[in-house]
Design a protein around this motif. Sequence first.
Motif, PDB file in Angstrom:
ATOM      1  N   HIS A  47     -55.496  31.414  81.989  1.00 18.59           N
ATOM      2  CA  HIS A  47     -55.071  31.453  80.591  1.00 18.59           C
ATOM      3  C   HIS A  47     -55.265  30.088  79.932  1.00 18.59           C
ATOM      4  CE1 HIS A  47     -52.069  30.943  77.383  1.00 18.59           C
ATOM      5  NE2 HIS A  47     -52.433  32.161  77.058  1.00 18.59           N
ATOM      6  N   HIS A  48     -54.875  29.025  80.618  1.00 21.28           N
ATOM      7  CA  HIS A  48     -55.035  27.690  80.050  1.00 21.28           C
ATOM      8  C   HIS A  48     -56.514  27.348  79.878  1.00 21.28           C
ATOM      9  CE1 HIS A  48     -50.850  27.507  80.585  1.00 21.28           C
ATOM     10  NE2 HIS A  48     -50.804  26.936  81.770  1.00 21.28           N
ATOM     11  N   GLY A  49     -57.324  27.801  80.807  1.00 23.98           N
ATOM     12  CA  GLY A  49     -58.763  27.590  80.686  1.00 23.98           C
ATOM     13  C   GLY A  49     -59.334  28.299  79.475  1.00 23.98           C
ATOM     14  N   TYR A  50     -58.881  29.513  79.221  1.00 23.73           N
ATOM     15  CA  TYR A  50     -59.339  30.246  78.036  1.00 23.73           C
ATOM     16  C   TYR A  50     -58.887  29.561  76.748  1.00 23.73           C
ATOM     17  CZ  TYR A  50     -60.840  34.255  80.835  1.00 23.73           C
ATOM     18  OH  TYR A  50     -61.484  35.061  81.726  1.00 23.73           O
ATOM     19  N   ALA A  51     -57.652  29.065  76.729  1.00 17.47           N
ATOM     20  CA  ALA A  51     -57.161  28.351  75.541  1.00 17.47           C
ATOM     21  C   ALA A  51     -57.959  27.067  75.322  1.00 17.47           C
ATOM     22  CB  ALA A  51     -55.679  28.032  75.687  1.00 17.47           C
ATOM     23  N   LEU A  52     -58.291  26.382  76.399  1.00 16.06           N
ATOM     24  CA  LEU A  52     -59.101  25.175  76.301  1.00 16.06           C
ATOM     25  C   LEU A  52     -60.505  25.493  75.795  1.00 16.06           C
ATOM     26  CD1 LEU A  52     -59.231  22.123  76.867  1.00 16.06           C
ATOM     27  CD2 LEU A  52     -59.871  22.690  79.212  1.00 16.06           C
ATOM     28  N   GLU A  53     -61.082  26.565  76.311  1.00 14.83           N
ATOM     29  CA  GLU A  53     -62.413  26.977  75.858  1.00 14.83           C
ATOM     30  C   GLU A  53     -62.400  27.348  74.374  1.00 14.83           C
ATOM     31  OE1 GLU A  53     -65.883  30.253  76.906  1.00 14.83           O
ATOM     32  OE2 GLU A  53     -63.823  30.598  77.578  1.00 14.83           O
ATOM     33  N   LEU A  54     -61.373  28.058  73.935  1.00  8.96           N
ATOM     34  CA  LEU A  54     -61.258  28.427  72.525  1.00  8.96           C
ATOM     35  C   LEU A  54     -61.180  27.186  71.639  1.00  8.96           C
ATOM     36  CD1 LEU A  54     -60.805  30.748  70.418  1.00  8.96           C
ATOM     37  CD2 LEU A  54     -58.368  30.341  70.754  1.00  8.96           C
ATOM     38  N   ALA A  55     -60.405  26.208  72.072  1.00  5.99           N
ATOM     39  CA  ALA A  55     -60.265  24.991  71.278  1.00  5.99           C
ATOM     40  C   ALA A  55     -61.580  24.211  71.219  1.00  5.99           C
ATOM     41  CB  ALA A  55     -59.163  24.111  71.859  1.00  5.99           C
ATOM     42  N   VAL A  56     -62.308  24.182  72.325  1.00  3.66           N
ATOM     43  CA  VAL A  56     -63.564  23.434  72.350  1.00  3.66           C
ATOM     44  C   VAL A  56     -64.644  24.139  71.526  1.00  3.66           C
ATOM     45  CG1 VAL A  56     -65.444  22.697  73.863  1.00  3.66           C
ATOM     46  CG2 VAL A  56     -63.091  22.256  74.521  1.00  3.66           C
ATOM     47  N   ARG A  57     -64.734  25.442  71.669  1.00  8.66           N
ATOM     48  CA  ARG A  57     -65.811  26.185  70.985  1.00  8.66           C
ATOM     49  C   ARG A  57     -65.591  26.349  69.489  1.00  8.66           C
ATOM     50  NH1 ARG A  57     -69.144  30.380  74.147  1.00  8.66           N
ATOM     51  NH2 ARG A  57     -69.024  29.563  76.255  1.00  8.66           N
ATOM     52  N   THR A  58     -64.353  26.626  69.113  1.00  5.08           N
ATOM     53  CA  THR A  58     -64.098  26.956  67.708  1.00  5.08           C
ATOM     54  C   THR A  58     -63.351  25.869  66.944  1.00  5.08           C
ATOM     55  OG1 THR A  58     -61.985  28.029  68.151  1.00  5.08           O
ATOM     56  CG2 THR A  58     -63.972  29.401  68.289  1.00  5.08           C
ATOM     57  N   GLY A  59     -62.691  24.980  67.646  1.00  4.34           N
ATOM     58  CA  GLY A  59     -61.882  23.972  66.970  1.00  4.34           C
ATOM     59  C   GLY A  59     -60.490  24.457  66.616  1.00  4.34           C
ATOM     60  N   LEU A  60     -60.166  25.699  66.961  1.00  9.40           N
ATOM     61  CA  LEU A  60     -58.825  26.226  66.706  1.00  9.40           C
ATOM     62  C   LEU A  60     -57.883  25.760  67.808  1.00  9.40           C
ATOM     63  CD1 LEU A  60     -59.745  29.901  65.764  1.00  9.40           C
ATOM     64  CD2 LEU A  60     -59.144  28.045  64.218  1.00  9.40           C
ATOM     65  N   TYR A  61     -56.737  25.268  67.410  1.00  8.12           N
ATOM     66  CA  TYR A  61     -55.775  24.814  68.404  1.00  8.12           C
ATOM     67  C   TYR A  61     -54.374  24.873  67.820  1.00  8.12           C
ATOM     68  CZ  TYR A  61     -55.528  20.372  65.885  1.00  8.12           C
ATOM     69  OH  TYR A  61     -55.336  19.425  64.939  1.00  8.12           O
ATOM     70  N   ASP A  62     -53.393  24.867  68.722  1.00  6.54           N
ATOM     71  CA  ASP A  62     -51.982  24.841  68.346  1.00  6.54           C
ATOM     72  C   ASP A  62     -51.338  23.730  69.163  1.00  6.54           C
ATOM     73  OD1 ASP A  62     -49.343  25.238  67.721  1.00  6.54           O
ATOM     74  OD2 ASP A  62     -49.301  27.351  68.264  1.00  6.54           O
ATOM     75  N   PHE A  63     -51.053  22.626  68.524  1.00  7.97           N
ATOM     76  CA  PHE A  63     -50.552  21.449  69.237  1.00  7.97           C
ATOM     77  C   PHE A  63     -49.197  21.701  69.889  1.00  7.97           C
ATOM     78  CE2 PHE A  63     -48.471  17.273  69.426  1.00  7.97           C
ATOM     79  CZ  PHE A  63     -49.364  16.635  70.268  1.00  7.97           C
ATOM     80  N   ARG A  64     -48.314  22.406  69.202  1.00  8.52           N
ATOM     81  CA  ARG A  64     -46.993  22.695  69.786  1.00  8.52           C
ATOM     82  C   ARG A  64     -47.123  23.533  71.043  1.00  8.52           C
ATOM     83  NH1 ARG A  64     -43.791  25.369  65.082  1.00  8.52           N
ATOM     84  NH2 ARG A  64     -45.831  26.343  64.912  1.00  8.52           N
ATOM     85  N   GLN A  65     -47.998  24.517  71.008  1.00  7.39           N
ATOM     86  CA  GLN A  65     -48.201  25.365  72.178  1.00  7.39           C
ATOM     87  C   GLN A  65     -48.792  24.564  73.332  1.00  7.39           C
ATOM     88  OE1 GLN A  65     -50.778  28.693  71.538  1.00  7.39           O
ATOM     89  NE2 GLN A  65     -50.437  29.522  73.562  1.00  7.39           N
ATOM     90  N   ALA A  66     -49.722  23.690  73.042  1.00  6.90           N
ATOM     91  CA  ALA A  66     -50.322  22.862  74.085  1.00  6.90           C
ATOM     92  C   ALA A  66     -49.293  21.915  74.699  1.00  6.90           C
ATOM     93  CB  ALA A  66     -51.495  22.075  73.526  1.00  6.90           C
ATOM     94  N   THR A  67     -48.395  21.384  73.878  1.00  4.51           N
ATOM     95  CA  THR A  67     -47.346  20.501  74.387  1.00  4.51           C
ATOM     96  C   THR A  67     -46.397  21.256  75.300  1.00  4.51           C
ATOM     97  OG1 THR A  67     -47.491  19.187  72.363  1.00  4.51           O
ATOM     98  CG2 THR A  67     -45.533  18.892  73.719  1.00  4.51           C
ATOM     99  N   LEU A  68     -45.982  22.439  74.890  1.00  2.00           N
ATOM    100  CA  LEU A  68     -45.106  23.252  75.740  1.00  2.00           C
ATOM    101  C   LEU A  68     -45.817  23.677  77.020  1.00  2.00           C
ATOM    102  CD1 LEU A  68     -43.349  25.461  73.043  1.00  2.00           C
ATOM    103  CD2 LEU A  68     -42.366  23.579  74.352  1.00  2.00           C
ATOM    104  N   THR A  69     -47.096  23.975  76.922  1.00  2.00           N
ATOM    105  CA  THR A  69     -47.887  24.343  78.086  1.00  2.00           C
ATOM    106  C   THR A  69     -47.953  23.189  79.071  1.00  2.00           C
ATOM    107  OG1 THR A  69     -49.190  25.883  76.780  1.00  2.00           O
ATOM    108  CG2 THR A  69     -50.161  25.135  78.831  1.00  2.00           C
TER     109      THR A  69
END
Length: 98
Positions: A55-77
């Motif tokens: 799941h974290h790998g998919y979230a990382l891939e999404l952020a790298v490919r599209t530039g979409l990210y959620d900083f609060r979610q990444a901090t909690l993760t």
Amino acid sequence: MDAYTLNLVFLFIALLCQVLVSGTSVECWLRRDLPRQQRFAWLALSLAGLFLALHHGYALELAVRTGLYDFRQATLTLLAGLLAAFAVHRFRRLAEQG
């Protein structure tokens, strides 16, 4: 560092923590001196860590490919990953003592 870069770093560290959790859990699952029920609990924890790492790998891939990210979610993760790695490390030490 900007929020996007921190987001990528946090997700990468969380991914590494979950891989560590999964690997340590597999190591404990392979120990034959532990009771059977405890070994199955280690196996379940290993699979949970593996799925969370995925799941974290998919979230990382999404952020790298599209530039979409959620900083609060990444901090909690990141915090959850660090705490899970710490807990598995302590459980492993308890299993070795007992």
